[in-house]
Design an enzyme around this catalytic site. Structure first.
Site, PDB file in Angstrom:
ATOM      1  N   LYS A 187      37.871  20.454  42.960  1.00 25.97           N
ATOM      2  CA  LYS A 187      38.390  20.978  44.220  1.00 25.97           C
ATOM      3  C   LYS A 187      38.114  20.036  45.403  1.00 25.97           C
ATOM      4  O   LYS A 187      37.299  19.123  45.304  1.00 25.97           O
ATOM      5  CB  LYS A 187      37.788  22.370  44.489  1.00 25.97           C
ATOM      6  CG  LYS A 187      38.229  23.405  43.453  1.00 25.97           C
ATOM      7  CD  LYS A 187      39.735  23.594  43.445  1.00 25.97           C
ATOM      8  CE  LYS A 187      40.209  24.777  42.631  1.00 25.97           C
ATOM      9  NZ  LYS A 187      40.086  24.629  41.168  1.00 25.97           N
TER      10      LYS A 187
HETATM   11  C1  LIG Z   1      44.327  29.520  42.072  1.00 27.18           C
HETATM   12  C2  LIG Z   1      42.932  29.559  41.532  1.00 27.18           C
HETATM   13  N1  LIG Z   1      42.172  30.633  41.776  1.00 27.18           N
HETATM   14  C3  LIG Z   1      40.912  30.720  41.337  1.00 27.18           C
HETATM   15  C4  LIG Z   1      40.344  29.712  40.612  1.00 27.18           C
HETATM   16  C5  LIG Z   1      38.948  29.874  40.093  1.00 27.18           C
HETATM   17  O1  LIG Z   1      38.060  28.995  40.691  1.00 27.18           O
HETATM   18  P1  LIG Z   1      36.566  28.878  40.122  1.00 27.18           P
HETATM   19  O2  LIG Z   1      36.608  27.934  38.965  1.00 27.18           O
HETATM   20  O3  LIG Z   1      35.765  28.360  41.273  1.00 27.18           O
HETATM   21  O4  LIG Z   1      36.156  30.246  39.715  1.00 27.18           O
HETATM   22  C6  LIG Z   1      41.082  28.557  40.332  1.00 27.18           C
HETATM   23  C7  LIG Z   1      40.478  27.465  39.573  1.00 27.18           C
HETATM   24  O5  LIG Z   1      40.957  26.408  39.398  1.00 27.18           O
HETATM   25  C8  LIG Z   1      42.416  28.477  40.806  1.00 27.18           C
HETATM   26  O6  LIG Z   1      43.175  27.403  40.553  1.00 27.18           O
END
Ligand SMILES: Cc1ncc(COP(=O)(O)O)c(C=O)c1O
Length: 406
Positions: A187
């Protein structure tokens, strides 16, 4: 001997340097490595950065989404609307709460949830709307906010991709009732794994904070400090979602350089635009609009299959052979076996998500890329496209339509 032209451009490399190493080192020396003062400082700085009243540091965006829905009271029997074109986390967290996800197709021009179709799917059981700013481009909040307000829906922004973006001058973090960010390793800002929930709603924040650490009463993290007390009460069946100080120190170092990282992302997006300009017959550049500042988490390229002899999958294989890492964002949720069965959907139920998925791919895109890396990726992509260009495949007189459909 022929000169070898293979260069390695991995799909992703985080931007970490002495600042992060020093931050983690000092936390290790300090000795408080779980949730503590660094996590609190990171929360304060994220609240300030996003212009939000409250911020809660957690161990993923998934955790932030779950906590937000749970703290908003989403429960069994409720329905929650979200997009079919997203990562599983936006949808599974609705199921964690016992509620039913209701998927909506995207606007193919933005790849974000289509507000017109949101309106069509709302009914008496609908209690929340989860928006996702795909690739870092904010959703159409001018349409979505009144829809949510009219039916008193809880509006939760899944801003996993959009830290640093803004919509009509308003920062992501201030566009919904609550906003969840991701600090996963790929990210725009990373703590390896991590997330943050920001909101202006004090009650929501307090409930989420309690649920994030076993349902322990307020400030339980202090119980091992001289300020704290051994006594705590469990007031809810909570979760173990707290962010450690080791991760928070990484986050603080990243936040310090975040404006620079974002500037580089904007520059690289322009560079990609420039190098790909000769191939606009064969591909579409990422969606954008004149009123949003894009976070440029990813640079999504859509092929125009009607004029190409090879498909997306073969193109990606050829890029990999040139040492270029690629990915596909996203396999729409309703195509996955679990969701197909659980929600009873057919692939064609969300035609825009399906058509987009078939022709989209994600090239390497991150601040640590050199200008030369971008040039290499675009020139190899261009070579493959040119060698497989078939304008004659489009029957005469239908070119315009084919371009629109892609
Ligand atoms: C659109 C979206 N929402 C939520 C997430 C979840 O993020 P995390 O891995 O920090 O839980 C991601 C992960 O890539 C994502 O692309």
């Amino acid at each position: 001997m022929q000169e070898k032209t293979i260069r390695k451009v991995p799909f992703y490399k985080p931007s970490l340097d002495e600042a992060e190493i020093e931050a983690v080192r000092s936390t290790l020396i300090d000795g408080w490595i779980t949730t503590g003062p660094k996590a609190k400082k990171f929360e304060a700085e994220m609240a300030a950065y996003t212009g939000s009243k409250y911020a809660l540091a957690v161990n993923s965006c998934t955790a932030a989404l779950h906590l937000a829905l749970a703290a908003a009271g989403i429960k069994r029997g409720d329905k929650v609307i979200t997009t079919a074109y997203t990562f599983a986390a936006s949808v599974e967290t609705i199921i964690y709460c016992g509620a039913r996800p209701v998927l909506v197709d995207i606007d193919p021009a933005t790849l974000n949830i289509d507000p017109l179709q949101v309106a069509e799917k709302m009914d008496k059981k609908t209690k929340a709307l989860v928006t996702v700013d795909i690739a870092g481009l904010p959703c159409d909040y001018d349409s979505l906010r009144p829809l949510a307000a009219k039916k008193k829906l809880f509006l939760l922004a899944d801003a996993a991709h959009s830290l640093g973006a803004s919509y009509k001058g308003v920062k992501v973090g201030r566009l919904a009732d609550a906003t969840a960010f991701s600090f996963y390793s790929t990210k725009n800002l990373t703590t390896g794994e991590g997330g943050m929930l920001v909101t202006d709603d004090r009650k929501l924040h307090e409930r989420a904070a309690i649920l994030s650490l076993h349902g322990m009463s307020k400030d339980a993290w202090k119980r091992y400090t001289s300020e704290g007390s051994w006594y705590y009460e469990i007031v809810a069946a909570g979760f173990k979602y707290n962010l450690s100080d080791l991760q928070a120190s990484l986050g603080l170092a990243q936040l310090g350089k975040f404006p620079k990282l974002q500037e580089r992302r904007r520059y690289l997006a322009e560079l990609y635009d420039r190098y790909l300009a000769p191939y606009l017959d064969m591909l579409e550049l990422p969606p954008r609009n004149g009123h949003s500042e894009h976070a440029w988490h990813m640079y999504l390229i859509r092929l125009k299959p009607k004029v190409l002899k090879i498909g997306r999958d073969e193109l990606l294989r050829r890029l990999v052979a040139f040492g270029i890492g690629t990915s596909v964002h996203f396999i729409p949720v309703h195509l996955h076996p679990f969701y197909r069965k659980f929600l009873g959907h057919k692939p064609a139920d969300f035609p825009n998500a399906l058509a987009t998925f078939k022709r989209i791919f994600t090239p390497p895109f991150y601040p640590a890329m050199s200008d030369g890396d971008v040039e290499y990726v675009c020139s190899k992509l261009g070579e493959i496209l040119k060698a497989n260009y078939k304008p004659s495949m489009v029957p005469a007189g239908t070119k315009k339509k084919a371009e629109l459909v892609g």
